[in-house]
Motif scaffolding. Structure first.
Motif, PDB file in Angstrom:
ATOM      1  N   TRP A 112       0.824  -1.208   0.000  1.00  0.00           N
ATOM      2  CA  TRP A 112       0.000   0.000   0.000  1.00  0.00           C
ATOM      3  C   TRP A 112       0.862   1.264   0.000  1.00  0.00           C
ATOM      4  O   TRP A 112       0.500   2.266  -0.627  1.00  0.00           O
ATOM      5  N   LEU A 113       2.001   1.257   0.697  1.00  0.00           N
ATOM      6  CA  LEU A 113       2.896   2.421   0.675  1.00  0.00           C
ATOM      7  C   LEU A 113       3.440   2.656  -0.735  1.00  0.00           C
ATOM      8  O   LEU A 113       3.545   3.799  -1.187  1.00  0.00           O
ATOM      9  N   TYR A 114       3.785   1.576  -1.410  1.00  0.00           N
ATOM     10  CA  TYR A 114       4.304   1.689  -2.776  1.00  0.00           C
ATOM     11  C   TYR A 114       3.217   2.203  -3.715  1.00  0.00           C
ATOM     12  O   TYR A 114       3.484   3.044  -4.574  1.00  0.00           O
ATOM     13  N   TRP A 115       2.015   1.686  -3.545  1.00  0.00           N
ATOM     14  CA  TRP A 115       0.889   2.184  -4.358  1.00  0.00           C
ATOM     15  C   TRP A 115       0.681   3.670  -4.101  1.00  0.00           C
ATOM     16  O   TRP A 115       0.508   4.452  -5.042  1.00  0.00           O
ATOM     17  N   PHE A 116       0.706   4.086  -2.862  1.00  0.00           N
ATOM     18  CA  PHE A 116       0.533   5.486  -2.489  1.00  0.00           C
ATOM     19  C   PHE A 116       1.614   6.351  -3.139  1.00  0.00           C
ATOM     20  O   PHE A 116       1.334   7.428  -3.679  1.00  0.00           O
ATOM     21  N   PHE A 117       2.847   5.858  -3.116  1.00  0.00           N
ATOM     22  CA  PHE A 117       3.953   6.599  -3.726  1.00  0.00           C
ATOM     23  C   PHE A 117       3.680   6.867  -5.201  1.00  0.00           C
ATOM     24  O   PHE A 117       3.820   8.002  -5.677  1.00  0.00           O
ATOM     25  N   TRP A 118       3.257   5.841  -5.935  1.00  0.00           N
ATOM     26  CA  TRP A 118       3.116   6.005  -7.378  1.00  0.00           C
ATOM     27  C   TRP A 118       1.899   6.825  -7.775  1.00  0.00           C
ATOM     28  O   TRP A 118       1.933   7.536  -8.781  1.00  0.00           O
ATOM     29  N   VAL A 119       0.811   6.764  -7.011  1.00  0.00           N
ATOM     30  CA  VAL A 119      -0.340   7.588  -7.383  1.00  0.00           C
ATOM     31  C   VAL A 119      -0.054   9.065  -7.111  1.00  0.00           C
ATOM     32  O   VAL A 119      -0.594   9.937  -7.807  1.00  0.00           O
ATOM     33  N   VAL A 120       0.803   9.346  -6.132  1.00  0.00           N
ATOM     34  CA  VAL A 120       1.233  10.735  -5.922  1.00  0.00           C
ATOM     35  C   VAL A 120       2.158  11.161  -7.059  1.00  0.00           C
ATOM     36  O   VAL A 120       2.081  12.286  -7.565  1.00  0.00           O
ATOM     37  N   VAL A 121       3.028  10.239  -7.482  1.00  0.00           N
ATOM     38  CA  VAL A 121       3.920  10.526  -8.613  1.00  0.00           C
ATOM     39  C   VAL A 121       3.109  10.847  -9.864  1.00  0.00           C
ATOM     40  O   VAL A 121       3.493  11.710 -10.664  1.00  0.00           O
ATOM     41  N   LEU A 122       1.973  10.173 -10.049  1.00  0.00           N
ATOM     42  CA  LEU A 122       1.117  10.460 -11.205  1.00  0.00           C
ATOM     43  C   LEU A 122       0.766  11.945 -11.255  1.00  0.00           C
ATOM     44  O   LEU A 122       0.826  12.577 -12.313  1.00  0.00           O
TER      45      LEU A 122
END
Length: 498
Positions: A112-122
């Motif tokens: 979930w932390l990794y998912w959170f990182f990438w959606v912010v990167v989007l």
């Protein structure tokens, strides 16, 4: 700690590639050329082009040591990840490995932390791309460009994994060709063999003049590490994509073995050219950006626009891969019961539609926050996801320490990639990551302390949810076991009474 889990092959998992019948899972739609270019381009992020100038200004030519240190760290972490992923290629990559090696809490949290990182990167990348596009076509407002870019790449990901791979092949190809050309042209200029180019100030002497190789002292190397470490995030994407390739084990092995030259050429090579073409304290590096300033110093016309095109390509590549990566992590979480079950459902083309739409929806929300509340909500999102890369690498270290024993005990023939000097180099890598995290707490000038504290806060919240979820699961299993035992007792009583 949980008991040692057994190894699984991706194709035998529910919804995994190659599973006949039932709900179709992910499909092997990525060709070998796609995986090769994803692996090469994955280490070249937009941060290399736009973020290197601050590192050069902070550490001078010594920024090369900062890049070398972080590059070595990435090589070691990727070796560990390659060992686990070659033995068990899966869309969940390190999250799935952590789930099996350390326990469900670890897989849930880091996933979930990794998912959170990438959606912010989007949101970050969509905004960066919109700024460039608005500069070219100002009639379209910036927010509209961000929307257009997000919609187009969402549509690409929704079609099939092959369409994602094809787009990424060309995006990454442009990045690779551009940076290779920059290194060759710049290198010729440094050695004075490039005809028709005004490069009087170019030369290796720039590495030692203007205050020396370390003009701000050795401590600036560590500060430089903090500034460049996050530009390396993305090197692990090839291991997530391998589960949808024609030959996952071969793809992971190739990506892992090539990480050394990729980091050496694209990061160290290009930065060496920049600090050799120009004095590190040249005002143009901070004003125009390191690569634009380097191209300008060679007298190349329209250097700024050329670099804008390359940066835009990098942004689109990052957006494309970010959406793919976030959706596959969400898919893996859904398949393991750590996210809504709908995330694990796929279309006939093997596309996890719900996982993609959920990821891009959060990305749209983040874009909105960037335009509406840039200095409050969005700044919190960026800072609170900033240290996730280091958290991921640390979890990979601890996962590999245990997974090596599991693989050796159950399927030693799957150890086609091995971490060097196991376990000593793994422990040394983990210690270095912990040191960098600790050093961030002392950095107030570049927001390092705020980033690590907010990232730790979010990580603590996710961990709390993970432990509560695991406690509920244990309670449900205990209740189910008690109900089954009661049913057996009742059955025996009926037999006795009969």
């Amino acid at each position: 700690m949980t008991s040692q889990p057994t190894l699984k092959t991706t194709g035998n998992e529910p919804g995994g590639p190659g599973e006949p019948g039932g709900e179709p899972g992910l499909q092997a739609g990525l060709k070998n050329r796609h995986l090769s270019m994803i692996a090469i381009g994955g280490v070249i992020g937009a941060g290399l082009f736009v973020g290197s100038s601050s590192g050069i200004a902070t550490a001078g030519p010594g920024i090369l040591l900062s890049y070398a240190l972080v590059g070595t760290l990435v090589v070691l972490v990727m070796r560990m990840l390659g060992e686990m992923s070659a033995a068990n290629p899966t869309s969940g990559s390190f999250s799935a490995h952590a789930d099996r090696a350390l326990g469900p809490w670890a897989g849930f949290s880091i996933g979930w932390l990794y998912w959170f990182f990438w959606v912010v990167v989007l949101a970050v990348e969509a905004t960066a791309g919109a700024v460039i596009l608005e500069g070219w076509i100002p009639a379209v407002p910036q927010w509209a460009w961000a929307l257009i870019v997000m919609v187009v790449l969402t549509a690409t990901n929704l079609v099939s994994v092959g369409s994602y791979g094809e787009f990424e092949f060309w995006f990454a190809g442009i990045k690779v060709v551009a940076i290779a050309a920059f290194i060759v042209i710049g290198g010729l200029a440094v050695f004075g063999v490039l005809p028709g180019v005004d490069s009087e100030q170019a030369g290796l002497s720039n590495l030692t003049e203007h205050g020396g190789f370390l003009p701000h002292g050795a401590g600036a190397i560590l500060t430089g590490v903090l500034l460049v470490v996050f530009s390396f995030m993305g090197s692990e994407i090839a291991t997530l994509a391998a589960g949808e390739s024609e030959n996952p084990q071969q793809a992971v092995t190739k990506a892992t073995n090539s990480i050394i030259w990729r980091v050496a050429v694209f990061y160290l090579g290009s930065i060496l050219v920049v600090v050799s073409l120009l004095p590190w304290d040249s005002k143009s590096i901070t004003d125009d950006g390191s690569y634009v300033a380097a191209l300008d110093s060679l007298g190349i016309p329209h250097a700024g626009q050329i670099m804008n095109f390359i940066v835009l390509t990098s942004v689109l590549s990052c957006l494309n891969s970010g959406l793919y990566t976030a959706s596959r992590m969400a898919f893996s979480l859904g398949r393991r019961g750590d996210a809504p079950k709908s995330f694990a459902r796929t279309t006939a083309n093997g596309v996890p539609r719900t996982a993609i739409l959920a990821s891009v929806a959060f990305g749209f929300v983040a874009v909105f926050f960037n335009y509406k509340f840039p200095d409050s909500v969005f700044l919190f999102l960026v800072n609170s996801s900033g240290a996730v890369a280091l958290f991921v690498w640390l979890v990979i270290c601890f996962s590999q320490l245990r997974m090596r024993k599991i693989i050796q005990a159950e399927a030693p023939e799957k150890l086609v990639v091995k971490m060097w000097l196991y376990p000593y180099l793994t422990w040394a890598t983990a210690a270095l990551i912990v040191f960098i995290l600790g050093y961030m707490l002392t950095d107030t000038e570049h927001d390092g302390r705020q980033t690590i504290l907010l990232s730790l806060l979010v990580a603590a919240l996710v961990l709390a949810v993970a432990f509560v979820k695991e406690k509920v699961r244990r309670g449900q299993r205990a209740a189910a076991g008690a109900a089954e035992a009661q049913a057996q007792d009742d059955s025996r009583d009926e037999v006795s009474a009969g």
